[in-house]
Design a protein around this motif. Structure first.
Motif, PDB file in Angstrom:
ATOM      1  N   TYR A 221     -18.459 -36.238  -2.734  1.00 31.19           N
ATOM      2  CA  TYR A 221     -18.108 -35.236  -1.725  1.00 31.19           C
ATOM      3  C   TYR A 221     -18.904 -33.967  -2.002  1.00 31.19           C
ATOM      4  CZ  TYR A 221     -13.986 -38.006  -0.414  1.00 31.19           C
ATOM      5  OH  TYR A 221     -13.140 -38.997   0.029  1.00 31.19           O
TER       6      TYR A 221
ATOM      7  N   GLY B 233      -7.723 -31.462  -8.287  1.00 31.67           N
ATOM      8  CA  GLY B 233      -7.562 -32.455  -9.346  1.00 31.67           C
ATOM      9  C   GLY B 233      -7.687 -31.875 -10.738  1.00 31.67           C
TER      10      GLY B 233
ATOM     11  N   LEU C 294     -11.828 -35.694 -11.874  1.00 33.90           N
ATOM     12  CA  LEU C 294     -10.682 -35.134 -11.181  1.00 33.90           C
ATOM     13  C   LEU C 294      -9.490 -36.070 -11.327  1.00 33.90           C
ATOM     14  CD1 LEU C 294     -13.216 -33.747  -9.794  1.00 33.90           C
ATOM     15  CD2 LEU C 294     -11.731 -33.419  -7.816  1.00 33.90           C
TER      16      LEU C 294
ATOM     17  N   PRO D   4     -14.139 -43.482  -2.144  1.00 33.38           N
ATOM     18  CA  PRO D   4     -14.861 -43.235  -3.390  1.00 33.38           C
ATOM     19  C   PRO D   4     -16.269 -42.749  -3.081  1.00 33.38           C
ATOM     20  CG  PRO D   4     -14.819 -45.580  -2.910  1.00 33.38           C
ATOM     21  CD  PRO D   4     -13.985 -44.928  -1.850  1.00 33.38           C
TER      22      PRO D   4
ATOM     23  N   PRO E 260      -6.122 -37.598  -9.885  1.00 34.98           N
ATOM     24  CA  PRO E 260      -5.303 -37.734  -8.676  1.00 34.98           C
ATOM     25  C   PRO E 260      -3.840 -37.433  -8.979  1.00 34.98           C
ATOM     26  CG  PRO E 260      -5.887 -39.887  -9.546  1.00 34.98           C
ATOM     27  CD  PRO E 260      -6.626 -38.895 -10.376  1.00 34.98           C
TER      28      PRO E 260
ATOM     29  N   TYR F 258      -5.048 -35.696  -4.064  1.00 33.53           N
ATOM     30  CA  TYR F 258      -5.384 -34.915  -5.249  1.00 33.53           C
ATOM     31  C   TYR F 258      -4.734 -33.532  -5.165  1.00 33.53           C
ATOM     32  CZ  TYR F 258      -8.825 -38.282  -6.923  1.00 33.53           C
ATOM     33  OH  TYR F 258      -9.420 -39.416  -7.423  1.00 33.53           O
TER      34      TYR F 258
ATOM     35  N   LEU G 192      -8.601 -37.406  -0.464  1.00 35.64           N
ATOM     36  CA  LEU G 192      -9.973 -37.858  -0.635  1.00 35.64           C
ATOM     37  C   LEU G 192      -9.950 -39.369  -0.478  1.00 35.64           C
ATOM     38  CD1 LEU G 192     -10.906 -35.554  -3.659  1.00 35.64           C
ATOM     39  CD2 LEU G 192     -11.113 -35.084  -1.209  1.00 35.64           C
TER      40      LEU G 192
ATOM     41  N   LYS H 200     -17.582 -36.070  -7.688  1.00 32.63           N
ATOM     42  CA  LYS H 200     -17.565 -37.533  -7.748  1.00 32.63           C
ATOM     43  C   LYS H 200     -16.132 -38.037  -7.815  1.00 32.63           C
ATOM     44  CE  LYS H 200     -19.566 -41.626  -8.336  1.00 32.63           C
ATOM     45  NZ  LYS H 200     -20.467 -42.213  -7.334  1.00 32.63           N
ATOM     46  N   ILE H 201     -15.777 -38.889  -6.849  1.00 33.39           N
ATOM     47  CA  ILE H 201     -14.436 -39.474  -6.797  1.00 33.39           C
ATOM     48  C   ILE H 201     -14.549 -40.987  -6.995  1.00 33.39           C
ATOM     49  CG2 ILE H 201     -12.453 -39.956  -5.287  1.00 33.39           C
ATOM     50  CD1 ILE H 201     -12.539 -37.096  -6.311  1.00 33.39           C
ATOM     51  N   THR H 202     -13.840 -41.502  -7.981  1.00 31.84           N
ATOM     52  CA  THR H 202     -13.829 -42.947  -8.210  1.00 31.84           C
ATOM     53  C   THR H 202     -12.552 -43.596  -7.699  1.00 31.84           C
ATOM     54  OG1 THR H 202     -12.943 -42.608 -10.441  1.00 31.84           O
ATOM     55  CG2 THR H 202     -15.340 -42.746 -10.216  1.00 31.84           C
ATOM     56  N   GLU H 203     -11.493 -42.807  -7.578  1.00 33.58           N
ATOM     57  CA  GLU H 203     -10.185 -43.335  -7.167  1.00 33.58           C
ATOM     58  C   GLU H 203      -9.713 -42.596  -5.917  1.00 33.58           C
ATOM     59  OE1 GLU H 203      -5.635 -43.752  -8.948  1.00 33.58           O
ATOM     60  OE2 GLU H 203      -7.312 -43.285 -10.284  1.00 33.58           O
TER      61      GLU H 203
END
Length: 205
Positions: free
Chosen positions: A115, A130, A32, A112, A34, A159, A109, A152-155
């Motif tokens: 979700y 995103g 996704l 990290p 941002p 969004y 969001l 999966k969100i890393t940052e």
């Protein structure tokens, strides 16, 4: 009010059942994007921006076609996606039937991790976050929940959220639930403070 409270309780129990024993989530969605740049606090306004299209729709794909030909009507921002209104007003449209909506804004969001999302809709819904397809249940249907979707969100951050929705006739439902990283148990409505839009935003405009 009691009947509505009972319906809310039933919905909450159903979401718990979906989480514990319902269909498994599909493969986790990643990648996704941002918002870039991330908006400054003074740019943000509460809720999601919306443009309405007052016509009969049978699929969310019909809404952009209508928008190009006929244009739409800006509506009052939508504070959160928690509409389960029966035959009442569809979102903030002022109408109870034959409403299409293009909803845009931002969802925060803040952590990290993974979700879990589900939607509850009647009629069609097409949700992207995103730039990724999260839920698509685009045609006419009675009230139903989507399968669970894991993201999966890393940052962490804001969004972009883009949502097409329509209600054809009779009853209207548009709800978005989540479970944030590190949480377990019942999915809850995504709260109002997780939504925002940039002032002057007009979906489809």
């Amino acid at each position: 009010m009691l009947a509505m409270a009972s319906r809310r309780a039933a919905a909450a129990l159903f979401v718990v059942a979906v989480l514990v024993g319902g269909p498994a989530a599909a493969d986790e969605i990643g990648g996704l994007a941002p918002a870039a740049p991330q908006p400054a606090g003074d740019q943000l306004r509460p809720g999601l921006a919306v443009t309405y299209y007052l016509a009969v729709f049978n699929d969310t794909s019909n809404i952009p076609k209508w928008a190009r030909q006929k244009g739409g009507k800006p509506g009052k921002p939508i504070a959160m996606l928690d509409y389960w209104v029966g035959d009442g007003e569809v979102l903030t449209s002022g109408r109870s039937d034959e409403v299409g909506a293009h909803i845009q804004g931002l969802i925060h969001l803040s952590k990290p991790g993974t979700y879990t999302f589900t939607t509850h809709s009647n009629d069609g819904i097409d949700l992207k976050i995103g730039g990724k397809q999260i839920v698509k249940d685009s045609s006419v249907h009675a009230d139903r929940y989507s399968d669970l979707v894991t993201v999966k969100i890393t940052e962490p951050g804001w969004y972009p959220l883009d949502l097409l929705y329509f209600e054809k006739r009779n009853t209207a439902t548009l709800e978005l639930y989540w479970l944030q990283p590190g949480e377990s148990g019942q999915l809850n409505h995504v709260p109002a403070e997780a939504f925002a839009h940039i002032e002057g935003t007009r979906p489809g405009g």
